[in-house]
Design a protein around this motif. Sequence first.
Motif, PDB file in Angstrom:
ATOM      1  N   SER A 172       0.831  -1.194   0.000  1.00  0.00           N
ATOM      2  CA  SER A 172       0.000   0.000   0.000  1.00  0.00           C
ATOM      3  C   SER A 172       0.872   1.253   0.000  1.00  0.00           C
ATOM      4  O   SER A 172       2.100   1.183  -0.047  1.00  0.00           O
ATOM      5  CB  SER A 172      -0.913   0.002   1.229  1.00  0.00           C
ATOM      6  OG  SER A 172      -0.131   0.005   2.411  1.00  0.00           O
ATOM      7  N   ASN A 210       3.072   1.345  -3.759  1.00  0.00           N
ATOM      8  CA  ASN A 210       2.189   0.222  -4.075  1.00  0.00           C
ATOM      9  C   ASN A 210       2.638  -0.470  -5.359  1.00  0.00           C
ATOM     10  O   ASN A 210       3.488   0.033  -6.092  1.00  0.00           O
ATOM     11  CB  ASN A 210       0.730   0.676  -4.152  1.00  0.00           C
ATOM     12  CG  ASN A 210       0.537   1.824  -5.117  1.00  0.00           C
ATOM     13  OD1 ASN A 210       1.462   2.246  -5.789  1.00  0.00           O
ATOM     14  ND2 ASN A 210      -0.671   2.333  -5.199  1.00  0.00           N
ATOM     15  N   HIS A 232      -4.551  -2.103   3.224  1.00  0.00           N
ATOM     16  CA  HIS A 232      -3.521  -2.448   2.246  1.00  0.00           C
ATOM     17  C   HIS A 232      -3.925  -2.073   0.826  1.00  0.00           C
ATOM     18  O   HIS A 232      -3.096  -2.185  -0.084  1.00  0.00           O
ATOM     19  CB  HIS A 232      -3.194  -3.939   2.325  1.00  0.00           C
ATOM     20  CG  HIS A 232      -2.359  -4.301   3.502  1.00  0.00           C
ATOM     21  ND1 HIS A 232      -0.986  -4.403   3.455  1.00  0.00           N
ATOM     22  CD2 HIS A 232      -2.698  -4.566   4.788  1.00  0.00           C
ATOM     23  CE1 HIS A 232      -0.514  -4.727   4.646  1.00  0.00           C
ATOM     24  NE2 HIS A 232      -1.539  -4.827   5.471  1.00  0.00           N
ATOM     25  N   SER A 258      -3.908   3.969  -1.200  1.00  0.00           N
ATOM     26  CA  SER A 258      -2.751   4.589  -1.830  1.00  0.00           C
ATOM     27  C   SER A 258      -3.142   5.960  -2.358  1.00  0.00           C
ATOM     28  O   SER A 258      -4.310   6.216  -2.658  1.00  0.00           O
ATOM     29  CB  SER A 258      -2.220   3.728  -2.985  1.00  0.00           C
ATOM     30  OG  SER A 258      -3.191   3.622  -3.998  1.00  0.00           O
TER      31      SER A 258
END
Length: 240
Positions: free
Chosen positions: A149, A153, A181, A184
């Motif tokens: 993440s 990422n 996760h 971003s």
Amino acid sequence: TNAGVKDGEVQLVAKAGATAADFAAPAMVVKANANDVTGLNYSIAKNSIAGVEPNTKADYCAHKAVATALTPGTTYSYRVGNKDGWSEIGTFTTAPDDKNENYSFIYITDTQAQNDEMFNVSQKTVHAAYRMVPDAAFVLCNGDLVETSGANNSEWEYEQWFDTMQDVWMNCPLVVAQGNHDTSGNSNFTYHFNTDTTYNDKAAVATAMDGTVYSFVRGDVLFMVINYEDWKKDGYFESL
């Protein structure tokens, strides 16, 4: 698709087990909306991809299409692509008119993986679940689809997520929720799923990524997908 490929579409025929010949005259064609996605981080060192330098950048084009006015209780075959190439053929069955008809769905979470060994575990889990519930109405994936993440990422992880489990995803609708996760700054999670984005149109406190708060009805059940990752925003939960 690769950058510059913008003429994607979905073709549908109202039958199970369709072949390429059945799409010579498809029952429905839906043109996709295509958007450039630039400068995504393709991989990180922990992906362990031979011959690919970590943090290599890549450009893509994201395609999204919605097929409407489908017949209830009907199995459709479909494919995506364009005249230069088509995907494998998938199938799905629309919900019946009878709101009280029973159905099952598959619930999974944390498929997150960042190398071949980890993705092998994820795909074994998903395939085992699908073998147990082959008539599932959909798969609900409750966040953390991939591992990496933040600013570093990995688009390669999404490639593997779809590739290693594509035979399931092509034949069973997906319901996805954002996990930590999947968070971003470049929102690459949202490029891979065509969820309803209307929540942010009128939200008093909008989510950072469109399409991460949405709902749908199946039978007599209302499913609500809520993005927990924006919990720090003042008034967010009160505004839902």
